[in-house]
Write an enzyme that holds these catalytic residues in place. Structure first.
Site, PDB file in Angstrom:
ATOM      1  N   PRO A  33     -20.244   9.480  -5.088  1.00  0.00           N
ATOM      2  CA  PRO A  33     -21.209   9.188  -5.894  1.00  0.00           C
ATOM      3  C   PRO A  33     -21.946   8.377  -5.917  1.00  0.00           C
ATOM      4  O   PRO A  33     -22.761   8.020  -6.042  1.00  0.00           O
ATOM      5  CB  PRO A  33     -20.012   8.454  -7.084  1.00  0.00           C
ATOM      6  CG  PRO A  33     -18.195   8.348  -6.522  1.00  0.00           C
ATOM      7  CD  PRO A  33     -18.361   9.042  -4.848  1.00  0.00           C
ATOM      8  N   ASP A  37      -2.659   7.961   4.016  1.00  0.00           N
ATOM      9  CA  ASP A  37      -1.923   8.000   2.350  1.00  0.00           C
ATOM     10  C   ASP A  37      -1.174   8.953   1.945  1.00  0.00           C
ATOM     11  O   ASP A  37       0.187   9.395   1.221  1.00  0.00           O
ATOM     12  CB  ASP A  37      -3.032   7.642   0.899  1.00  0.00           C
ATOM     13  CG  ASP A  37      -3.667   8.455   0.842  1.00  0.00           C
ATOM     14  OD1 ASP A  37      -4.763   8.675   0.480  1.00  0.00           O
ATOM     15  OD2 ASP A  37      -2.820  10.150   1.424  1.00  0.00           O
ATOM     16  N   CYS A  89      15.820   1.161  20.389  1.00  0.00           N
ATOM     17  CA  CYS A  89      15.725  -0.187  20.875  1.00  0.00           C
ATOM     18  C   CYS A  89      16.124  -1.399  20.431  1.00  0.00           C
ATOM     19  O   CYS A  89      15.888  -2.425  20.795  1.00  0.00           O
ATOM     20  CB  CYS A  89      15.057   0.044  21.707  1.00  0.00           C
ATOM     21  SG  CYS A  89      13.219  -0.236  20.990  1.00  0.00           S
ATOM     22  N   ARG A 145       0.513  -1.056  -0.457  1.00  0.00           N
ATOM     23  CA  ARG A 145       0.118  -0.021   0.009  1.00  0.00           C
ATOM     24  C   ARG A 145       1.215   0.810   0.304  1.00  0.00           C
ATOM     25  O   ARG A 145       0.212   2.032  -0.627  1.00  0.00           O
ATOM     26  CB  ARG A 145      -0.746  -0.153   1.224  1.00  0.00           C
ATOM     27  CG  ARG A 145      -2.279  -0.728   0.534  1.00  0.00           C
ATOM     28  CD  ARG A 145      -3.344  -0.872   1.741  1.00  0.00           C
ATOM     29  NE  ARG A 145      -4.107   1.102   2.030  1.00  0.00           N
ATOM     30  CZ  ARG A 145      -4.914   0.962   0.822  1.00  0.00           C
ATOM     31  NH1 ARG A 145      -5.526   0.420  -0.231  1.00  0.00           N
ATOM     32  NH2 ARG A 145      -5.829   1.715   1.057  1.00  0.00           N
ATOM     33  N   ASN A 200      -7.031   9.245   6.179  1.00  0.00           N
ATOM     34  CA  ASN A 200      -6.826   8.694   5.316  1.00  0.00           C
ATOM     35  C   ASN A 200      -5.149   8.784   5.171  1.00  0.00           C
ATOM     36  O   ASN A 200      -5.291   9.658   6.776  1.00  0.00           O
ATOM     37  CB  ASN A 200      -6.267   9.262   3.758  1.00  0.00           C
ATOM     38  CG  ASN A 200      -7.392   9.616   3.193  1.00  0.00           C
ATOM     39  OD1 ASN A 200      -8.775   8.410   3.508  1.00  0.00           O
ATOM     40  ND2 ASN A 200      -8.146  10.211   2.491  1.00  0.00           N
ATOM     41  N   HIS A 202      -6.302   8.815  11.686  1.00  0.00           N
ATOM     42  CA  HIS A 202      -5.694   7.151  11.814  1.00  0.00           C
ATOM     43  C   HIS A 202      -4.265   7.178  11.375  1.00  0.00           C
ATOM     44  O   HIS A 202      -3.871   5.664  11.069  1.00  0.00           O
ATOM     45  CB  HIS A 202      -6.278   6.506  10.496  1.00  0.00           C
ATOM     46  CG  HIS A 202      -8.073   6.396  10.670  1.00  0.00           C
ATOM     47  ND1 HIS A 202      -9.330   6.214  10.170  1.00  0.00           N
ATOM     48  CD2 HIS A 202      -8.507   6.883  11.890  1.00  0.00           C
ATOM     49  CE1 HIS A 202     -10.428   5.866  10.409  1.00  0.00           C
ATOM     50  NE2 HIS A 202      -9.816   6.456  11.406  1.00  0.00           N
ATOM     51  N   GLY A 205     -15.894  11.602  -0.072  1.00  0.00           N
ATOM     52  CA  GLY A 205     -15.390  10.284   0.046  1.00  0.00           C
ATOM     53  C   GLY A 205     -14.907   9.538   1.420  1.00  0.00           C
ATOM     54  O   GLY A 205     -14.297   8.601   0.781  1.00  0.00           O
TER      55      GLY A 205
END
Ligand code: APR
Length: 251
Positions: free
Chosen positions: A216, A104, A152, A70, A102, A119, A189
């Site tokens: 949509p 991304d 570490c 991803r 998102n 997130h 979205g």
């Protein structure tokens, strides 16, 4: 509907605080598959199977393989006019907030600065032992496979909120506050399947914000919205910008 009525355009122009709340759909036109649409699967795994502490404990190699896949898609993607329009809006006024689900990294790459990444971010990792955080590319960890802490040497995990995990309380408190005082909330979205972002949008609306959804498909937020644009955010957002600011072309 394909245009905003004058009354709503005036409300947007007069707004002291505007919120953009985005989900995976805004990045779909950049070639990043959404979670619940077609292409959201990977080797027949769903996000719900891999983005969990249990999956990571059981098979960290598999989870890292999915995130490496991803992350490469995100790295090769480009911000689209939807991301760029929000970045323009934030440049034009400091009363425009962006809360995204998102991970991304396309909103910062589009030029947005103050972003609440609810997130997390797929380019950031954190240590499973000492909780140190690193940006993968800055510490040379942007390679496939297991990654280990520079401090570490314990196993690193993506700095992402997994299913069943708590949100960052600071980010959440800030998001609730923003939603309580906004006059406009754009919901873009997102399938509104995850409760916190959906509740943030509803909080804004319950506090009097005008809700504008761009998707949509209809969602369980659609009936609470003043306006629903059944189109692609990369096409609809620039149109809304041109209606609100007819004499200010997008950068
Ligand atoms: N423009 C606007 N919306 C779009 C577009 C587009 N070009 N293409 C798809 N969409 C819509 C879809 O109709 C769908 O409603 O985007 C939404 C994407 O929904 P999801 O895939 O469920 O993504 P999202 O709502 O962001 O998921 C929320 O769930 O899996 C977890 O943590 C993950 O952040 C994610 C969260």
């Amino acid at each position: 509907m394909d245009v905003l009525p004058q009354e709503s355009l005036e409300t947007i122009r007069r707004a002291k605080s505007i919120i953009f709340l985005t989900g995976a759909g805004i990045s779909n036109e950049s070639g990043i598959p959404t979670f619940r649409g077609e292409g959201g699967l990977w080797k027949n795994f769903r996000a719900e199977d891999l983005a969990t502490p249990g999956a990571f404990q059981k098979n960290p190699e598999l989870v890292w393989e999915w995130y490496d896949w991803r992350r490469n898609i995100c790295k090769n993607a480009k911000p689209n006019p939807g991301h760029l329009t929000i970045a323009n809006w934030q440049k034009k006024s400091n009363s425009v907030s962006l809360i995204t689900q998102n991970v991304d990294g396309l909103h910062p790459r589009a030029g947005s600065e103050s972003i609440i990444e609810l997130h997390g971010n797929i380019f950031r990792v954190r240590c499973t032992n000492c909780s140190a955080k690193f940006h993968l590319e800055q510490v040379g960890l942007d390679h496939p496979g297991l990654k280990f802490c520079k401090h570490c040497e314990s196993l690193l995990r993506p700095d992402i909120v997994w299913f069943g995990e708590e949100y960052d309380q600071t980010l959440l408190t800030k998001s609730w506050e923003l939603c309580k005082q906004s006059q406009i909330v754009f919901v873009i979205g997102t399938s509104a399947n995850v409760s916190v972002p959906a509740q943030l949008a509803l909080t804004a609306i319950r506090n009097g914000a005008l809700g504008i959804e761009i998707n949509p498909a209809e969602t369980n937020l659609t009936t609470s919205m003043k306006h629903h644009f059944g189109g692609k955010s990369g096409e609809v957002l620039p149109k809304i910008w041109n209606e609100v600011f007819p004499n200010e072309p997008l950068d």
